[in-house]
Design a protein around this motif. Sequence first.
Motif, PDB file in Angstrom:
ATOM      1  N   PRO A 144       0.828  -1.212   0.000  1.00 12.19           N
ATOM      2  CA  PRO A 144       0.000   0.000   0.000  1.00 12.19           C
ATOM      3  C   PRO A 144       0.862   1.261   0.000  1.00 12.19           C
ATOM      4  N   ALA A 145       0.292   2.346  -0.521  1.00 11.33           N
ATOM      5  CA  ALA A 145       1.035   3.602  -0.697  1.00 11.33           C
ATOM      6  C   ALA A 145       1.448   4.205   0.636  1.00 11.33           C
ATOM      7  N   ASP A 146       0.764   3.802   1.731  1.00  7.64           N
ATOM      8  CA  ASP A 146       1.128   4.394   3.026  1.00  7.64           C
ATOM      9  C   ASP A 146       2.130   3.542   3.805  1.00  7.64           C
ATOM     10  N   ALA A 147       2.684   2.521   3.156  1.00  9.75           N
ATOM     11  CA  ALA A 147       3.657   1.694   3.870  1.00  9.75           C
ATOM     12  C   ALA A 147       4.856   2.551   4.259  1.00  9.75           C
ATOM     13  N   PRO A 148       5.279   2.507   5.528  1.00 11.12           N
ATOM     14  CA  PRO A 148       6.364   3.393   5.992  1.00 11.12           C
ATOM     15  C   PRO A 148       7.714   2.954   5.438  1.00 11.12           C
ATOM     16  N   VAL A 149       8.335   3.846   4.651  1.00 11.97           N
ATOM     17  CA  VAL A 149       9.610   3.538   4.001  1.00 11.97           C
ATOM     18  C   VAL A 149      10.675   3.266   5.061  1.00 11.97           C
ATOM     19  N   GLY A 150      11.415   2.204   4.861  1.00 11.13           N
ATOM     20  CA  GLY A 150      12.498   1.876   5.786  1.00 11.13           C
ATOM     21  C   GLY A 150      12.103   0.873   6.854  1.00 11.13           C
ATOM     22  N   GLU A 151      10.795   0.668   7.071  1.00 12.02           N
ATOM     23  CA  GLU A 151      10.386  -0.275   8.117  1.00 12.02           C
ATOM     24  C   GLU A 151      10.666  -1.721   7.689  1.00 12.02           C
ATOM     25  N   SER A 152      11.082  -2.494   8.651  1.00 11.39           N
ATOM     26  CA  SER A 152      11.341  -3.911   8.377  1.00 11.39           C
ATOM     27  C   SER A 152      10.069  -4.569   7.853  1.00 11.39           C
ATOM     28  N   ILE A 153      10.215  -5.368   6.797  1.00 11.21           N
ATOM     29  CA  ILE A 153       9.047  -6.006   6.195  1.00 11.21           C
ATOM     30  C   ILE A 153       8.469  -7.062   7.139  1.00 11.21           C
ATOM     31  N   VAL A 154       9.338  -7.631   7.956  1.00 16.39           N
ATOM     32  CA  VAL A 154       8.875  -8.628   8.926  1.00 16.39           C
ATOM     33  C   VAL A 154       7.909  -7.976   9.910  1.00 16.39           C
ATOM     34  N   GLU A 155       8.270  -6.740  10.327  1.00 17.71           N
ATOM     35  CA  GLU A 155       7.380  -5.996  11.214  1.00 17.71           C
ATOM     36  C   GLU A 155       6.115  -5.590  10.477  1.00 17.71           C
ATOM     37  N   TYR A 156       6.334  -5.013   9.287  1.00 17.40           N
ATOM     38  CA  TYR A 156       5.218  -4.408   8.567  1.00 17.40           C
ATOM     39  C   TYR A 156       4.166  -5.453   8.189  1.00 17.40           C
ATOM     40  N   LEU A 157       4.614  -6.605   7.709  1.00 11.07           N
ATOM     41  CA  LEU A 157       3.659  -7.652   7.304  1.00 11.07           C
ATOM     42  C   LEU A 157       3.387  -8.656   8.427  1.00 11.07           C
ATOM     43  N   GLU A 158       3.894  -8.355   9.608  1.00  9.92           N
ATOM     44  CA  GLU A 158       3.727  -9.252  10.768  1.00  9.92           C
ATOM     45  C   GLU A 158       4.132 -10.692  10.435  1.00  9.92           C
ATOM     46  N   LEU A 159       5.276 -10.826   9.762  1.00 13.26           N
ATOM     47  CA  LEU A 159       5.692 -12.167   9.340  1.00 13.26           C
ATOM     48  C   LEU A 159       6.224 -13.005  10.496  1.00 13.26           C
ATOM     49  N   SER A 160       6.595 -12.323  11.582  1.00 14.16           N
ATOM     50  CA  SER A 160       7.076 -13.114  12.726  1.00 14.16           C
ATOM     51  C   SER A 160       5.928 -13.512  13.655  1.00 14.16           C
ATOM     52  N   ASP A 161       4.725 -13.052  13.296  1.00 17.61           N
ATOM     53  CA  ASP A 161       3.554 -13.441  14.091  1.00 17.61           C
ATOM     54  C   ASP A 161       3.455 -14.973  14.099  1.00 17.61           C
ATOM     55  N   MET A 162       3.056 -15.518  15.237  1.00 21.94           N
ATOM     56  CA  MET A 162       2.994 -16.975  15.347  1.00 21.94           C
ATOM     57  C   MET A 162       1.596 -17.470  14.990  1.00 21.94           C
ATOM     58  N   VAL A 163       1.541 -18.466  14.118  1.00 20.99           N
ATOM     59  CA  VAL A 163       0.270 -19.097  13.766  1.00 20.99           C
ATOM     60  C   VAL A 163       0.075 -20.320  14.662  1.00 20.99           C
ATOM     61  N   MET A 164      -1.096 -20.437  15.250  1.00 19.02           N
ATOM     62  CA  MET A 164      -1.423 -21.619  16.060  1.00 19.02           C
ATOM     63  C   MET A 164      -2.608 -22.305  15.426  1.00 19.02           C
ATOM     64  N   GLU A 165      -2.487 -23.607  15.237  1.00 21.93           N
ATOM     65  CA  GLU A 165      -3.652 -24.334  14.762  1.00 21.93           C
ATOM     66  C   GLU A 165      -4.223 -25.174  15.902  1.00 21.93           C
ATOM     67  N   LEU A 166      -5.494 -24.933  16.199  1.00 25.05           N
ATOM     68  CA  LEU A 166      -6.135 -25.634  17.310  1.00 25.05           C
ATOM     69  C   LEU A 166      -6.921 -26.827  16.768  1.00 25.05           C
ATOM     70  N   GLU A 167      -6.766 -27.959  17.419  1.00 26.17           N
ATOM     71  CA  GLU A 167      -7.562 -29.121  17.031  1.00 26.17           C
ATOM     72  C   GLU A 167      -8.704 -29.233  18.025  1.00 26.17           C
ATOM     73  N   LEU A 168      -9.834 -28.670  17.647  1.00 23.52           N
ATOM     74  CA  LEU A 168     -10.919 -28.534  18.619  1.00 23.52           C
ATOM     75  C   LEU A 168     -11.785 -29.784  18.677  1.00 23.52           C
ATOM     76  N   THR A 169     -12.153 -30.179  19.879  1.00 26.15           N
ATOM     77  CA  THR A 169     -13.144 -31.241  20.038  1.00 26.15           C
ATOM     78  C   THR A 169     -14.521 -30.638  19.730  1.00 26.15           C
ATOM     79  N   PRO A 170     -15.495 -31.452  19.346  1.00 27.77           N
ATOM     80  CA  PRO A 170     -16.767 -30.893  18.860  1.00 27.77           C
ATOM     81  C   PRO A 170     -17.506 -30.039  19.895  1.00 27.77           C
ATOM     82  N   ASN A 171     -17.225 -30.245  21.169  1.00 31.96           N
ATOM     83  CA  ASN A 171     -17.950 -29.479  22.194  1.00 31.96           C
ATOM     84  C   ASN A 171     -17.441 -28.055  22.336  1.00 31.96           C
ATOM     85  N   ARG A 172     -16.242 -27.793  21.842  1.00 26.96           N
ATOM     86  CA  ARG A 172     -15.660 -26.466  22.067  1.00 26.96           C
ATOM     87  C   ARG A 172     -15.814 -25.552  20.862  1.00 26.96           C
ATOM     88  N   SER A 173     -17.042 -25.450  20.348  1.00 23.42           N
ATOM     89  CA  SER A 173     -17.273 -24.564  19.210  1.00 23.42           C
ATOM     90  C   SER A 173     -17.032 -23.107  19.603  1.00 23.42           C
TER      91      SER A 173
END
Lengths: 816, 342
Positions: A144-173
């Motif tokens: 996007p045009a408002d992306a701050p020049v010079g900022e780390s792309i890892v920060e900007y795109l939140e690439l270091s954010d951790m993804v968690m996948e939950l294996e939910l039992t049917p009762n925990r909707s």
Amino acid sequence: MKITWNWLSQYVDLQGLTPKQVAEDLTNAGIPVEYLAPVATGIENVVVGHVKSADQHPNADRLRVCTVAVGAAADLTIVCGAANVAAGQRVPVALVGARLPQGPIGKSTLRGVASEGMICSASELGLDVRLLPRDQTTGIFVLPADAPVGESIVEYLELSDMVMELELTPNRSDCLSLRGVAYEVAALYSRKVSMQAPELRTPPQEKLPLTVEVATDRCMAYSAQVVSGLSLRPSPLWMQTRLLAVGVRPINNIVDITNYVMFEWGQPLHAFDYDAIAGGRIIVRDAQREEALMTLDGQARALEPAMTVIADPEKALGLAGVMGGESSEVTANTRAVVIESALFDPLQTRRTGKRLQLRSEAGTRFEKGIDPAATLPALARAVELLCAYGGGAIASGPRLAGAALADVEPGQDAVRQVGVRAARAAAVLGFAVDAGQILSVCERLQFAAREENGTVLVDVPSRRPDIRIEEDLIEEIARLVGYDHIPATMIVGPLTGGELSRAQYLTRLATDHLIALGMQQVVTYSFVSPTVAERMRLQPDDELLRMIPLLHPLSEERSVLRTTMLPSLLEVAEYNVNRRRVDLRLFEIGTVYLPESLPLQKQPTERRVIAGLLIGQVQAPSPHGESRTIDFFDVKGMVESLLLRMGLEDKAQYTRSQAPFLHGGQAADIETAGSAIGLIGKIHRDVCANFGMDLTDAFYFELSLEALLPLVRDRLRVEDLPRYPGVSRDLALVVSRTLPVAELLSSVRSAAGLFLEDVRVFDVYTGEHVGDAEKSVALRLSFRSRERTLADDDLQEPMAAILRAAKSAYGAVLRE
Amino acid sequence: MKDKLLALRDEALSRLEHSDLEAWRVEYLGKKGELATVLRGMATLSAEERPVVGQYANQVRAVLEEAFAARKAELDSHQATLREQAETIDVTLAGRISYLGAEHPLRKVIRRIEDIFVGFGFTVEDGPEVELDRYNFEALNLPKDHPARDMQDTFYLTDEILLRTHTSPVQARTLERRCPETPIRIVVPGRVYRRDDDDATHSHAFMQIEALVVDHGIRMSDLKGILVQFARELFGADQEIRLRPSFFPFTEPSAEMDIRCIYCHGDGCSTCKQTGWIEILGCGMVHPHVLEAGGYDAGSLTGFAIGMGVERIAMLSYQVEDIRQFYLNDVRLLEQFATLTR
């Protein structure tokens, strides 16, 4: 269900916690975290750059020489090969010395121009390009045009954010939303959930009128609001990266916002093109017979009254909770949308989804049930985001219909009161629990609770529909105190003797005996192909043909329940013979399924059958002389040995069998006292051939375990040993060659008198010394008295009687 | 006379080795032999000499008989040696071994687990594989259209008759049959069916073992106690376990039991997906609805149930990678179990 750490941290304080710790604690609390990893790894020194100019490379048609500002003192010169690079763009720039998933970036010279880094594409950043729109995956990744020049792309795109996948039992909707997970994490660490429910707003002026009517009991609540003035464009990058991280494809701002809010609140939303709704009137009703709808995926669907539709006065607009219709789809020409936030009957959604084979994130949530307390906040949140990121303005007041919303106080969860007694919790769990502990657990769960006469009364909010009875709360207590806290104790109560039933014991006995006879146990499937009937040469009236069909088999090959073990064992034999294992002695104690009638009216009889199949040599090859091929009497010997072991050999009779799958001359039915217990014989040549084995002499036996059960001997009183010696006499009788020896023996036995102890055949002779149609049967007769030593005189009369009887019954002649 | 006897003795002894033994015996010891001849001459002796010479003669006879016996033994032994030499065989040749049968690995695992529970005082029960919806689902707190039924895709034969998806209907049947008897302590092995395509970890038919206890005063800690002992008997005396909350419609509270990874002992390996733990079975306190469906008063009785997959335990125990191996019945694999002592 996938979530990300940063996204979650918006709703619950995660200060001082690590994703790894939280993942482990969630797992131990019954929300297993199956996967935990950053959005993308291996990226360093990649920053947001501003392309100041992009000029044609002097020596290459396809390359551009770009001047890129990266927030440092000097601009960089970068050679770029992407067709879509242009001056004015914000782009990810890998600096010299950067790391990307596929390797480091160095200084390079391209066709004579030095390049001080690289402008990156989405795939070079390790993003999942399958989920990205096409225009973002061809060429460089334009930010996007408002992306701050010079900022780390890892920060900007939140690439270091951790993804968690939950294996939910049917009762925990409840955990199908970030809100639910936030409450769960809050409970684990005694923290507070900070999730604001925006309020529904009414515009000063109703620009685009909307009415909502619910005309079915399969919709418990329906809320909707019109937002106008929207421009269809990509959603903000942070929203796109979050959706990408949780596996949802970003499409445009309107669709993305409905998905984003669904992940946030667990409430599926739908956007209709306002102009496609006749008269601004929405009616939720049952579908009519022969009504049709073109769904979003371009399929024409035939509707049924069991389905619920969203309609206007003229036509169906979408399938409730399952999929929208094409005619009301949001497009670039859409000027206003109706946002729907509704509660549909889980069963209806489930059945319709199954019927049309449509599965979606929304469908899953409807099926498991949605918190009515989230319906209106989700609508308000979507409207808020559409105004903020879609340029929209509220064009109608919120419209609400349906009984479920009536009890919901805005901003207040509906509650269900469930009581739990500390004494009961302690009795179920096996460790001390007091009311104070229960109250503290409730506080962590953010359930209001109070103690009253030893019972803790808990106001369970509607976001936890799984908690309905005392035991559910006891589980919550155990879960939050930790299952590790449960001690290991011994059952208090009377001693009981463990035991096997008679049938189970007999099964073990037969198994052990057959193994000791050198047989290999196998375990085969109960499903066979209906073609086994023909391959076994079964006649149309054979009751083995009554194989119960599965309603929805996975394959024709396994589509009916077997009525005999033979095809199962033949398949195993074929498999092994094809692998050059031609000496086989297989057995299985398996089940066959015999229906009283077809189509099936009631449960069939399940009969346990001891079945064996033998092919090849009597013994493993040895240097001590030639082995020979197994024959009928080898197999019969095994069956006799097994019956003997069970104490009923004397009772078994063998009569010639007519089984179509066995050899006409080498097969016998086995009976005791006139009732069938099994059969034995050489397998018919054609049957072997039909199971892919041409050469083989194969033998089969089966015994019904149920038939043996009442006959087996499980008590023994030993006989006194004889005090007087026995006498034996040999006798050779010439009889017709076709006379079954068993008949001769039975006449000998009945004629021989009281002293006969045993009679055995020790030779059967055919050949030149007897007639062509004759055979000589040599018998050894043992006589004994329990009172005295027998003299020769004592045997004269019995021997004469035997001869007389054999002669008169079978024309037997004494062979001299 | 005495000299004559001594001479006879020496001559006989010196000829013993070179004579045919029987001829020698006849010649010297026979009734008409040399010694007898000499003795017959005793009649000519005086009454004083006769006993002296008689004694002498008996001594000589004894010496010769002893020599004869020794020589005979020597010759017999030599004969025996020669005979054995002639009958010598190659003892390194293989014997006539009969085929070695073997128990199928799945049956082996079932027997082992049955025995452990029988040792705990449990009775082994079984029930039909072709079941009624009522026992397979409804009596187990799984009413029609319950979303949890999706956990178990079912093979139906009619609307109401199906192939059981777990061994748990035997719980329902046993409770119904034995109500109001206590205690109930049963273990149930058996075949079950799910509408899954076969692959390395799924099979449309597989086996489960289920255990159920119902009585007054049964606690979740009793469940843990049984599980700790069960794991020790099955996997070894130092086997560690842990319980994690889980969900099954027929138990509440419910748990999943993990064992400390039997390969890496907790250090992390590919089998345990680096977690150090392996999920092995599901269990929990019997749901009040299940007790009530069986006719028991859930207010005064409690119970626990345990359920496990036989193939999973066999795969772990014998390091089999693909569940289909158990149903292919390749004898090259099955034969290996002939040598396993338990």
